[in-house]
Design a protein around this motif. Sequence first.
Motif, PDB file in Angstrom:
ATOM      1  N   UNK A  61     -61.431 -21.242  -1.768  1.00  0.00           N
ATOM      2  CA  UNK A  61     -61.874 -22.640  -1.709  1.00  0.00           C
ATOM      3  C   UNK A  61     -61.442 -23.453  -2.924  1.00  0.00           C
ATOM      4  N   UNK A  62     -61.261 -22.796  -4.074  1.00  0.00           N
ATOM      5  CA  UNK A  62     -60.924 -23.521  -5.301  1.00  0.00           C
ATOM      6  C   UNK A  62     -59.443 -23.450  -5.631  1.00  0.00           C
ATOM      7  N   UNK A  63     -58.629 -22.963  -4.703  1.00  0.00           N
ATOM      8  CA  UNK A  63     -57.184 -22.891  -4.949  1.00  0.00           C
ATOM      9  C   UNK A  63     -56.475 -23.880  -4.024  1.00  0.00           C
ATOM     10  N   UNK A  64     -56.030 -24.977  -4.598  1.00  0.00           N
ATOM     11  CA  UNK A  64     -55.339 -26.006  -3.817  1.00  0.00           C
ATOM     12  C   UNK A  64     -54.234 -26.617  -4.681  1.00  0.00           C
ATOM     13  N   UNK A  65     -53.099 -25.933  -4.776  1.00  0.00           N
ATOM     14  CA  UNK A  65     -52.027 -26.437  -5.634  1.00  0.00           C
ATOM     15  C   UNK A  65     -51.580 -27.835  -5.236  1.00  0.00           C
ATOM     16  N   UNK A  66     -51.194 -28.600  -6.242  1.00  0.00           N
ATOM     17  CA  UNK A  66     -50.835 -29.996  -6.022  1.00  0.00           C
ATOM     18  C   UNK A  66     -49.484 -30.161  -5.341  1.00  0.00           C
ATOM     19  N   UNK A  67     -48.591 -29.179  -5.494  1.00  0.00           N
ATOM     20  CA  UNK A  67     -47.218 -29.431  -5.061  1.00  0.00           C
ATOM     21  C   UNK A  67     -46.664 -28.374  -4.098  1.00  0.00           C
ATOM     22  N   UNK A  68     -46.829 -27.096  -4.425  1.00  0.00           N
ATOM     23  CA  UNK A  68     -46.199 -26.055  -3.606  1.00  0.00           C
ATOM     24  C   UNK A  68     -47.160 -24.886  -3.426  1.00  0.00           C
ATOM     25  N   UNK A  69     -47.397 -24.538  -2.172  1.00  0.00           N
ATOM     26  CA  UNK A  69     -48.326 -23.446  -1.868  1.00  0.00           C
ATOM     27  C   UNK A  69     -47.599 -22.342  -1.116  1.00  0.00           C
ATOM     28  N   UNK A  70     -47.657 -21.136  -1.667  1.00  0.00           N
ATOM     29  CA  UNK A  70     -47.098 -19.958  -1.005  1.00  0.00           C
ATOM     30  C   UNK A  70     -48.246 -19.286  -0.260  1.00  0.00           C
ATOM     31  N   UNK A  71     -48.262 -19.337   1.068  1.00  0.00           N
ATOM     32  CA  UNK A  71     -49.386 -18.746   1.804  1.00  0.00           C
ATOM     33  C   UNK A  71     -49.362 -17.216   1.747  1.00  0.00           C
ATOM     34  N   UNK A  72     -50.537 -16.648   1.906  1.00  0.00           N
ATOM     35  CA  UNK A  72     -50.709 -15.190   1.968  1.00  0.00           C
ATOM     36  C   UNK A  72     -50.354 -14.484   0.662  1.00  0.00           C
ATOM     37  N   UNK A  73     -50.308 -15.233  -0.437  1.00  0.00           N
ATOM     38  CA  UNK A  73     -50.168 -14.633  -1.757  1.00  0.00           C
ATOM     39  C   UNK A  73     -51.579 -14.417  -2.300  1.00  0.00           C
ATOM     40  N   UNK A  74     -51.852 -13.234  -2.819  1.00  0.00           N
ATOM     41  CA  UNK A  74     -53.214 -12.896  -3.237  1.00  0.00           C
ATOM     42  C   UNK A  74     -53.821 -13.993  -4.105  1.00  0.00           C
ATOM     43  N   UNK A  75     -54.968 -14.553  -3.703  1.00  0.00           N
ATOM     44  CA  UNK A  75     -55.617 -15.590  -4.509  1.00  0.00           C
ATOM     45  C   UNK A  75     -56.400 -14.974  -5.665  1.00  0.00           C
ATOM     46  N   UNK A  76     -55.786 -14.929  -6.815  1.00  0.00           N
ATOM     47  CA  UNK A  76     -56.370 -14.276  -7.978  1.00  0.00           C
ATOM     48  C   UNK A  76     -56.316 -15.224  -9.168  1.00  0.00           C
ATOM     49  N   UNK A  77     -57.451 -15.480  -9.787  1.00  0.00           N
ATOM     50  CA  UNK A  77     -57.504 -16.474 -10.865  1.00  0.00           C
ATOM     51  C   UNK A  77     -56.906 -15.940 -12.162  1.00  0.00           C
ATOM     52  N   UNK A  78     -57.428 -14.830 -12.681  1.00  0.00           N
ATOM     53  CA  UNK A  78     -56.965 -14.280 -13.960  1.00  0.00           C
ATOM     54  C   UNK A  78     -56.220 -12.964 -13.741  1.00  0.00           C
ATOM     55  N   UNK A  79     -55.264 -12.700 -14.631  1.00  0.00           N
ATOM     56  CA  UNK A  79     -54.469 -11.471 -14.590  1.00  0.00           C
ATOM     57  C   UNK A  79     -54.616 -10.747 -15.922  1.00  0.00           C
ATOM     58  N   UNK A  80     -54.582  -9.415 -15.878  1.00  0.00           N
ATOM     59  CA  UNK A  80     -54.730  -8.616 -17.090  1.00  0.00           C
ATOM     60  C   UNK A  80     -53.420  -8.602 -17.878  1.00  0.00           C
ATOM     61  N   UNK A  81     -53.549  -8.637 -19.194  1.00  0.00           N
ATOM     62  CA  UNK A  81     -52.365  -8.644 -20.063  1.00  0.00           C
ATOM     63  C   UNK A  81     -51.510  -7.399 -19.869  1.00  0.00           C
ATOM     64  N   UNK A  82     -52.150  -6.262 -19.595  1.00  0.00           N
ATOM     65  CA  UNK A  82     -51.374  -5.017 -19.517  1.00  0.00           C
ATOM     66  C   UNK A  82     -50.525  -4.930 -18.243  1.00  0.00           C
ATOM     67  N   UNK A  83     -50.613  -5.941 -17.380  1.00  0.00           N
ATOM     68  CA  UNK A  83     -49.731  -6.000 -16.216  1.00  0.00           C
ATOM     69  C   UNK A  83     -48.319  -6.460 -16.597  1.00  0.00           C
ATOM     70  N   UNK A  84     -48.188  -6.993 -17.812  1.00  0.00           N
ATOM     71  CA  UNK A  84     -46.935  -7.642 -18.191  1.00  0.00           C
ATOM     72  C   UNK A  84     -46.351  -6.961 -19.420  1.00  0.00           C
ATOM     73  N   UNK A  85     -45.203  -6.327 -19.238  1.00  0.00           N
ATOM     74  CA  UNK A  85     -44.600  -5.527 -20.311  1.00  0.00           C
ATOM     75  C   UNK A  85     -44.206  -6.374 -21.515  1.00  0.00           C
ATOM     76  N   UNK A  86     -43.952  -7.654 -21.314  1.00  0.00           N
ATOM     77  CA  UNK A  86     -43.500  -8.523 -22.403  1.00  0.00           C
ATOM     78  C   UNK A  86     -44.651  -9.023 -23.286  1.00  0.00           C
ATOM     79  N   UNK A  87     -45.889  -8.892 -22.819  1.00  0.00           N
ATOM     80  CA  UNK A  87     -47.023  -9.495 -23.529  1.00  0.00           C
ATOM     81  C   UNK A  87     -47.201  -8.958 -24.954  1.00  0.00           C
ATOM     82  N   UNK A  88     -47.144  -7.644 -25.198  1.00  0.00           N
ATOM     83  CA  UNK A  88     -47.346  -7.161 -26.571  1.00  0.00           C
ATOM     84  C   UNK A  88     -46.329  -7.727 -27.562  1.00  0.00           C
ATOM     85  N   UNK A  89     -45.088  -7.835 -27.137  1.00  0.00           N
ATOM     86  CA  UNK A  89     -44.053  -8.351 -28.041  1.00  0.00           C
ATOM     87  C   UNK A  89     -44.322  -9.814 -28.385  1.00  0.00           C
TER      88      UNK A  89
END
Length: 440
Positions: free
Chosen positions: A220-248
Amino acid sequence: MTDTAKPAPGSPAWQIQTLTASAIRLARDGDLAGAERIYEQILEAAPYNVRALNALATRAAQRGDLNRAQVLLERAVQSAPTHPIAHENLGHLLSAKGEKELALACFRKASDLKPDFVFSWIYQANILEELGRLEEAIPLYAKVASMAPPEAVVATDPRIRDDKRPIVLRALQRFRAILCDELLGSIGELRDQFGDAAMQRIIDCVKIKSGATAPRYLHALQKPEWLYIPDLEPRAFFERDQFAWAPELEAQTDSIRNELATLLESEANVVPYVQISGDGDKHQWTTLNYSSAWSAYHLLKDASPVADHCEKCPATSAATGNVPMVRIERHAPEVFFSILKPGTHIPPHHGLGNYKLAVHLPLMVPESCGIRVGHETHEWREGQCLIFDDSFQHEAWNRSEQLRAVLILEVWNPGLSEPERAGIRHVMAAWHNFNQKYQQ
């Protein structure tokens, strides 16, 4: 002062007014022949009476006497050359006679006289498409789409005549279909290469963007202003350890913070983040528009480096250059310092699309600062990336007495495949080209 006096009884003007009232009453009661006889009487006394000319032309056209109707309507145009409806009526008659070019000229004249009259633009577009001149028709359909209210309003608004409603709806639908075909064409090679199954979310995205189908938001709170990709998991926050570049990136926090501190001390070109000029929709941004309460210092903007800014921030440029950011011609990446003054509140709003995630590297974070994304609220911690989907409704605040500063950049939503990312780039390029070509 305007003379509003009624014609004197017995005067020629009074006689015409009385006859006209009688004709209108007869037509309303269904006595079209009686009304026609009275309008003929009016023309005998006033050969250029526009109402009589139009009424008699309509009757002549109904009987199939298009030549007679044309003579009458041409006289009406002579009588009222600045009246757009006179030109439009003649245009309809000429179109019915198959004289499309002459009809087109009449509708153009009508739109010149009254540019905000949407129907003249529609009639021109329709004729151009009939003539096989779609390239000329598309800008006019685009103009109609920019002028007309949303389709749902057109379909139900009682102020729109029932006989006119389908004309507007058809023009809006035609524009959507043209735009949809244009955007789908941009991913044709990708569909051939990877198959429609792999590109289905982008195909559906195009249909939503063009208005061919309505979005079905998964949150209900996800309504992008310009471009919406349907059926993409609606997830607000992501964990840092999902991204290999984050520590650097986080390891460079001190160097990046030092560069920002130097900029702030030198009163560098830090500008208001919100800058909505003219008639732009300021909506919730009234208090922050052109305000230094929320300011920014861009290193990359609309996919282009701000040269002298990058030179002043070599450590930041190098650190962000190692991040696999969203790259879309004329659009992304963007990299900037975001600075909130004490007591500033960024109101709830939605970002442009769920295809990307916002990355905040907190640099200066006093207490009493936070951000809400969707239903989740977090506080920034200096040196730890905060990664979220800003297509969710989000707001932020600084309730302290010191500056809050973060470095912001954007990365792809990890739920997208490489073919889908390529598809988004193609669609955005096609959208830009379409606007440049047809909506100037």
